[in-house]
Design an enzyme around this catalytic site. Structure first.
Site, PDB file in Angstrom:
ATOM      1  N   GLU A  26     -13.396 -11.910  56.813  1.00  0.00           N
ATOM      2  CA  GLU A  26     -14.862 -11.914  56.737  1.00  0.00           C
ATOM      3  C   GLU A  26     -15.469 -11.024  57.820  1.00  0.00           C
ATOM      4  O   GLU A  26     -14.790 -10.611  58.765  1.00  0.00           O
ATOM      5  CB  GLU A  26     -15.395 -13.342  56.872  1.00  0.00           C
ATOM      6  CG  GLU A  26     -14.967 -14.221  55.722  1.00  0.00           C
ATOM      7  CD  GLU A  26     -15.482 -15.635  55.807  1.00  0.00           C
ATOM      8  OE1 GLU A  26     -15.381 -16.354  54.809  1.00  0.00           O
ATOM      9  OE2 GLU A  26     -15.983 -16.048  56.885  1.00  0.00           O
TER      10      GLU A  26
ATOM     11  N   TYR B 188     -22.434  -9.242  55.921  1.00  0.00           N
ATOM     12  CA  TYR B 188     -22.057  -9.406  54.512  1.00  0.00           C
ATOM     13  C   TYR B 188     -22.557  -8.203  53.739  1.00  0.00           C
ATOM     14  O   TYR B 188     -23.620  -7.691  54.036  1.00  0.00           O
ATOM     15  CB  TYR B 188     -22.702 -10.678  53.932  1.00  0.00           C
ATOM     16  CG  TYR B 188     -22.101 -11.961  54.442  1.00  0.00           C
ATOM     17  CD1 TYR B 188     -20.816 -12.334  54.106  1.00  0.00           C
ATOM     18  CD2 TYR B 188     -22.822 -12.809  55.260  1.00  0.00           C
ATOM     19  CE1 TYR B 188     -20.270 -13.527  54.564  1.00  0.00           C
ATOM     20  CE2 TYR B 188     -22.289 -13.993  55.727  1.00  0.00           C
ATOM     21  CZ  TYR B 188     -21.009 -14.342  55.375  1.00  0.00           C
ATOM     22  OH  TYR B 188     -20.466 -15.510  55.826  1.00  0.00           O
TER      23      TYR B 188
ATOM     24  N   GLU C 102      -6.911 -10.679  47.784  1.00  0.00           N
ATOM     25  CA  GLU C 102      -6.273  -9.851  46.761  1.00  0.00           C
ATOM     26  C   GLU C 102      -6.322  -8.374  47.141  1.00  0.00           C
ATOM     27  O   GLU C 102      -5.356  -7.640  46.954  1.00  0.00           O
ATOM     28  CB  GLU C 102      -6.959 -10.047  45.400  1.00  0.00           C
ATOM     29  CG  GLU C 102      -6.886 -11.456  44.874  1.00  0.00           C
ATOM     30  CD  GLU C 102      -8.078 -12.330  45.285  1.00  0.00           C
ATOM     31  OE1 GLU C 102      -8.459 -13.191  44.482  1.00  0.00           O
ATOM     32  OE2 GLU C 102      -8.627 -12.150  46.390  1.00  0.00           O
TER      33      GLU C 102
END
Length: 138
Positions: A51, A55, A62
């Site tokens: 993270e 954002y 993945e």
């Protein structure tokens, strides 16, 4: 849905995804994800979510596993296992479904697991029907 991992190939993926999940960097969501995939050469490549305070700059597990696969010189995925926390299925997000499509066929096996073991199995074609991929540009 099965809660026991019994296939040796899936056992390997589960163990690799669990090890990756333990290293996830998720200080904001506190939702750690690990992913591990088998390449067409038999290699196992893993990744975890990372993270970022800005954002949506973070990276999915993945995507990390795919990057590790590319770094190792492999170019095709035959199956992937995604391990998430909580009671709901942790299937690949839309962006990761498209990432998987870049390196996998509609028949690519997608295993979804929780801490207790496997929860569900899908094909990429079930998760991303009528997809756009490299063959569309050939």
């Amino acid at each position: 849905m099965s809660t026991a991992v019994t296939d040796p190939r899936i056992d390997q993926l589960f163990a690799a995804a669990k090890a990756a999940q333990a290293k996830a960097y998720a200080p904001y969501s506190r939702f750690r994800v690990g992913a591990a995939l088998h390449s067409d050469t038999g290699g196992i490549h893993a990744g975890c979510n990372v993270e970022n305070a800005a954002y949506p700059v973070g990276t999915c597990a993945e995507a990390g596993a795919i990057a590790a696969m590319i770094l190792a010189g492999d170019r095709a995925i035959t199956e992937i296992l995604v391990l998430g926390e909580g009671p709901e299925l942790c299937t690949p997000c839309g962006a990761c479904r498209q990432r998987l499509r870049e390196f996998g066929a509609a028949s690519l096996k997608v295993h979804v697991a929780g801490p207790e073991g496997l929860r569900a199995h899908f094909t990429l074609g079930e998760l991303l029907p009528h997809s756009f991929g490299p063959d569309n540009l050939a």
